[in-house]
Write a protein that holds these residues in place. Structure first.
Motif: not given
Ligand code: SF4
Length: 334
Positions: A251-255, A287-288, A323-325, A333-334
């Motif tokens: 993921l690329d997360i901004s703000g 992103a939640k 995986a996204l979380t 690691l997951v």
């Protein structure tokens, strides 16, 4: 195993010429090919050993459209790639995917090029007491009416429902890798999404390689998003087992908003499976967890489970969400 000749190639051109002109196959680590030869699935008259060719390096790409990415020689072993400091730092999901596959001994011998070319582990394919369209087109697919727990939920055909076995290739699909190949007609680059094929009416084919083409290297395009990469593999036992399903996510997360995302799955199709509908849905969303949950539902909408693998639907949804979380928290690691 049928008797065969063995020759060590002296150059890429020498290897291509030898394989193009005879009933020959390339061999490098041999970790899947020799298993297949032992049960007469492959019966080459000659093996052309490419393992000592000068294709064993990993280097930063200094210019051009992939400036800052990595070029990985096809003879780099899985162990060398997983342990390389640039891969561990910049593409951690690739390192984790490789370490989730096989055993240390196999990873020491297996090569990057060979990993892309390994064939399905469908048990009916390996057991010559059964017919199999992949072995011999037109004979039938006993897995469709048989025990199909490990088989595909996406992209299958009435000819073949097998899945691709590689973990590494799931990460490479998410990373939009490029495969560099060379053959009698010269060199070309194949986007990873076009390298492996779906079974359709030609289940005997696994890739878009032309006869005699040799994989020479892989390109990993530069992307800072890859540092958030996660590879989650779920299997019947915790080591040395093929995936029931797996997920590569970054993921690329901004703000708090998702700017970009990559999602790919293994153990669900004849090729590493990109979840493009879920990716498009997530772009611009917060992103939640509720976004991740909805994306997972969308991702599985087109799935077509078989008699014994319905469990893959819910398992996939939970794995995508998890995986996204983890990726949203920076990966690991997951
Ligand atoms: Fe053969 Fe594919 Fe059917 Fe397996 S799923 S038996 S590989 S045709």
């Amino acid at each position: 195993m049928k008797n065969f000749a063995y020759v060590r190639a002296t150059s890429v051109k020498d290897a291509i010429q030898r394989v193009s002109s005879t009933e020959s196959m390339y061999i490098a680590g041999g970790t899947n090919l020799l298993d297949r030869m032992k049960v007469f699935l492959d019966e080459p008259s000659q093996l052309v050993d490419v393992s000592r060719l000068d294709m064993g390096k990993i280097g930063r790409i200094p210019n051009g459209s992939f400036n800052g990415g990595l070029q990985i020689g096809a003879m780099v072993t899985n162990t060398m790639l997983a342990d390389h400091p640039d891969v561990r730092r910049d593409y951690p999901l690739l390192s984790r995917a490789i370490l989730a596959g096989a055993s240390q001994q196999i990873r020491n011998a297996a090569t990057v090029g060979g990993n892309l070319l390994q064939r399905t582990r469908c048990p009916y394919y390996y057991d010559t007491a059964f017919v199999c369209n992949k072995r011999q087109p037109g004979t039938g697919c006993p897995a469709i009416q048989g025990y199909n727990k490990m088989h595909a939920i996406f992209g299958a055909s009435d000819q073949c429902i097998a899945v691709h076995p590689s973990d590494m290739c799931v990460a490479l699909a998410a990373l939009d890798a490029v495969v560099e190949v060379e053959g009698a007609k010269g060199k070309r680059r194949i986007p990873f999404s076009e390298f492996h094929s779906l079974p359709g009416n030609t289940p005997q084919r696994d890739t878009s390689l032309a006869a005699g083409e040799l994989i020479t290297s892989l390109i990993l395009p530069p992307t800072s998003m890859a540092r958030s990469g996660v590879y989650l593999k779920l299997r019947d036992r915790t080591s040395y087992a093929f995936a029931l399903i797996s997920v590569a996510a970054m993921l690329d997360i901004s703000g708090g908003q998702i700017r970009d995302v990559r999602l790919a799955m293994g153990g669900v199709a004849h090729k590493p499976w990109r979840l493009t509908v879920a990716e498009e849905f997530l772009k611009g969303k917060p992103a939640k967890d509720s976004s991740f949950q909805e994306a997972a539902e969308l991702a599985l909408q087109e799935a077509k489970p078989l008699t014994h693998n319905k469990f893959k639907i819910n398992m996939s949804k939970r794995a995508i969400r998890r995986a996204l979380t983890v990726s949203a928290k920076g990966g690991g690691l997951v």
